[in-house]
Design an enzyme around this catalytic site. Structure first.
Site, mmCIF file in Angstrom:
data_model
loop_
_atom_site.group_PDB
_atom_site.id
_atom_site.type_symbol
_atom_site.label_atom_id
_atom_site.label_comp_id
_atom_site.label_asym_id
_atom_site.label_seq_id
_atom_site.Cartn_x
_atom_site.Cartn_y
_atom_site.Cartn_z
ATOM 1 N N ARG A 1 37.672 36.306 -11.958
ATOM 2 C CA ARG A 1 37.750 35.461 -10.760
ATOM 3 C C ARG A 1 37.784 36.292 -9.471
ATOM 4 O O ARG A 1 37.354 35.824 -8.419
ATOM 5 C CB ARG A 1 38.939 34.507 -10.842
ATOM 6 C CG ARG A 1 38.816 33.548 -12.027
ATOM 7 C CD ARG A 1 39.654 32.316 -11.935
ATOM 8 N NE ARG A 1 39.840 31.740 -13.267
ATOM 9 C CZ ARG A 1 38.928 31.004 -13.920
ATOM 10 N NH1 ARG A 1 37.766 30.733 -13.354
ATOM 11 N NH2 ARG A 1 39.172 30.548 -15.136
ATOM 12 N N GLY B 1 44.269 35.888 -21.881
ATOM 13 C CA GLY B 1 45.679 35.502 -21.961
ATOM 14 C C GLY B 1 45.847 34.192 -22.701
ATOM 15 O O GLY B 1 46.770 34.025 -23.511
ATOM 16 N N LYS C 1 36.996 26.397 -19.957
ATOM 17 C CA LYS C 1 37.564 27.494 -20.752
ATOM 18 C C LYS C 1 38.812 27.040 -21.508
ATOM 19 O O LYS C 1 38.962 27.331 -22.702
ATOM 20 C CB LYS C 1 37.886 28.670 -19.826
ATOM 21 C CG LYS C 1 38.495 29.877 -20.522
ATOM 22 C CD LYS C 1 38.255 31.157 -19.737
ATOM 23 C CE LYS C 1 39.129 31.286 -18.513
ATOM 24 N NZ LYS C 1 40.562 31.535 -18.811
ATOM 25 N N ASP D 1 44.258 28.931 -10.736
ATOM 26 C CA ASP D 1 43.171 29.906 -10.888
ATOM 27 C C ASP D 1 42.235 29.927 -9.678
ATOM 28 O O ASP D 1 41.324 30.753 -9.620
ATOM 29 C CB ASP D 1 42.351 29.592 -12.148
ATOM 30 C CG ASP D 1 43.143 29.886 -13.415
ATOM 31 O OD1 ASP D 1 44.076 30.712 -13.364
ATOM 32 O OD2 ASP D 1 42.836 29.278 -14.459
HETATM 33 C C1 S3P Z 1 45.508 28.274 -18.931
HETATM 34 C C2 S3P Z 1 46.678 28.266 -18.231
HETATM 35 C C3 S3P Z 1 46.875 29.022 -16.979
HETATM 36 C C4 S3P Z 1 45.553 29.502 -16.380
HETATM 37 C C5 S3P Z 1 44.625 30.058 -17.420
HETATM 38 C C6 S3P Z 1 44.320 29.011 -18.475
HETATM 39 C C7 S3P Z 1 45.425 27.479 -20.169
HETATM 40 O O1 S3P Z 1 47.668 30.162 -17.258
HETATM 41 O O2 S3P Z 1 45.785 30.475 -15.387
HETATM 42 O O3 S3P Z 1 43.405 30.474 -16.838
HETATM 43 O O4 S3P Z 1 44.297 27.242 -20.676
HETATM 44 O O5 S3P Z 1 46.477 27.051 -20.676
HETATM 45 P P1 S3P Z 1 49.291 30.101 -17.263
HETATM 46 O O6 S3P Z 1 49.734 29.316 -18.412
HETATM 47 O O7 S3P Z 1 49.710 31.544 -17.356
HETATM 48 O O8 S3P Z 1 49.651 29.495 -15.936
#
Ligand code: S3P
Length: 444
Positions: free
Chosen positions: A402, A100, A28, A326
């Site tokens: 998740r 996010g 991802k 994660d």
């Molecule tokens: C991600 C960073 C992580 C992770 C998310 C993917 C990324 O989040 O939890 O699933 O691709 O940069 P955070 O940056 O909030 O730790």
């Protein structure tokens, strides 16, 4: 998309042995970055193995709104980029759905372009903190107008004359680090990001691959990443490795379902991502790396997981948290099947993911007969040994893929079925989850 589909309940029942090969989808993190960096290069980037989950599809749609061409022909995604600094003002609100990573990286990429963009997402994303990204983007000259608490919907007015930034990331977050680096692409001079704890380094590796002038130095202050702004990014041919965070589900299911033996081929084992697998081995899991090799600059191996009735609870080293952030939800399910207590500290970030993951897992595990204690940045699970989870509970997935997948796996090894109120969030990262697991012998 932020539409609210009809919830689809899912019941997971005790299953016979899980066996066979589990071909999990593309990574991802790398998939989002392939589309965003492809859109910021000059010319056509080709991507295979892209995760076609809703999160990544939403990022693809967003990149079209920013002026790039993004289309799939055959098995290949073609991204015709507009160049770093060449993004265009979207005509409408950018809806990042549940993602996010999508919204925070896009905010970064657009923050040094002289136009305003309004971002929104689903109820989960609208509850998540964005100030962690808009604070450093303000240093470039961008101005954010959001809801209270720095929440979406939010309009970010990009800087028309950006200045480069030196920023120490206050929380361990690859999304924040990446947002600053992407903003730095269209700022003159050197943008410097310092992280005290190493987080996933896909942005650094991929920016270098696209031809950006980027250097990384380990210093007493932390990892210092220096990016020279306004590069001409060269289009790439990208083969996305399979996602270790998705591999975690069939791997952990095999460890707790009696008689299982599952091979998960071609998994990216970048050390900034592989903390779960080390932790499982520390617990005594029968988990081996077969055929270890390098692909596209990333370490890759085939994972073999076998039923492991003698796992022991451990204290997970807190310094490992970023490399498995994660994976704590699914680890807590394995912990319930180990002997003794598993202690997880230094994990405050879990409270601001797609939902409060400590609360969601603790509540759901308790509903299934497991004792869990938790505080602001820690939690502990009392294991009941192999096959010891009573189950029989109903749990809420809280718009979090998740959480839904973790409880689906829990039900496969519990004494009574586990029911999840809504499995639709699984499509954000692992659309083939149910078919893949049932293909191995699961009852989902
Ligand atoms: C991600 C960073 C992580 C992770 C998310 C993917 C990324 O989040 O939890 O699933 O691709 O940069 P955070 O940056 O909030 O730790």
């Amino acid at each position: 998309m932020s539409g609210h589909g009809t919830p689809q309940p899912l019941t997971a029942r005790a299953s016979g042995p899980l066996t066979g090969d589990a071909h999990v989808p593309g990574d991802k993190s790398i998939s989002h970055r392939s589309l965003i960096l492809g859109a910021m290069a000059v010319g056509e980037t080709r991507v295979t193995g892209l995760l076609e989950g809703q999160d990544v599809l939403d990022t693809g749609r967003a990149m079209r709104a920013f002026g790039a061409e993004v289309e799939k022909r055959g098995d290949t995604w073609h991204v015709h980029g507009v160049g770093a600094g060449g993004l265009m003002e979207p005509e409408d609100v950018i809806d990042c759905g549940n993602a996010g990573t999508g919204v925070r990286l896009l905010m970064g990429a657009a923050a040094t372009h002289g136009f305003a963009v309004t971002y929104t997402g689903d109820a989960s994303l609208r509850a998540r903190p964005m100030a962690r990204v808009t604070d450093p983007l303000a240093l470039f000259g961008a101005v954010a107008h959001g809801r209270s608490g720095g929440r979406l919907p939010m309009t970010l007015v990009g800087a028309s004359e950006p200045v480069p930034v030196r920023y120490t990331v206050p929380v361990p977050s690859a999304q924040v680090k990446s947002a600053v680096l992407l903003a730095g692409l269209n700022a003159p001079g050197e943008t410097v990001v310092i992280e005290r704890e190493a987080t996933r380094d896909h942005s650094e590796r991929m920016l270098a691959g696209f031809g950006a002038d980027l250097s990384v130095e380990d210093t007493p202050e932390g990892r210092v990443i220096t990016l020279v702004g306004r590069p001409e990014l060269r289009p790439q041919v990208i083969v996305v490795p399979r996602d270790p965070s998705s591999a975690a589900f069939p791997v952990c299911a095999a460890l707790i379902v009696p008689g299982s033996d599952v091979l998960v081929p071609n998994i990216g084992l970048n050390p900034t991502r592989a903390g779960l697998f080390e932790t499982l081995r520390d617990m005594g899991a029968d988990l081996t790396y077969e055929n270890p090799r390098e692909e596209g600059g990333e370490p890759v191996a085939d994972l073999r997981a076998r039923f492991s009735p003698d796992m022991k609870g451990i204290e997970v080293p807190p310094e490992r948290a970023a490399s498995m952030i994660d994976e704590y939800p699914i680890l807590s399910v394995v912990a319930a099947h180990a002997e003794g207590t598993t202690v997880m500290r230094g994990v405050a970030e879990l409270r601001v993911k797609e939902c409060d993951r400590i609360d969601a897992m603790a509540t759901g595990l308790r509903a299934n007969g497991i004792t869990v204690r938790d505080g602001d940045d820690w939690w502990e699970v009392d294991g009941r040994g192999a096959g010891g989870m009573p189950g029989g509970g109903s749990v809420e997935s809280h718009l979090d893929h998740r959480i839904a997948m973790s409880f689906a796996v829990a039900g496969l090894a519990a004494q009574a079925p586990v029911t999840i109120d809504d499995a639709t969030p699984i499509a954000t990262s692992f659309p083939i989850f149910r078919d893949l697991m049932n293909g191995l012998g699961a009852s989902l």
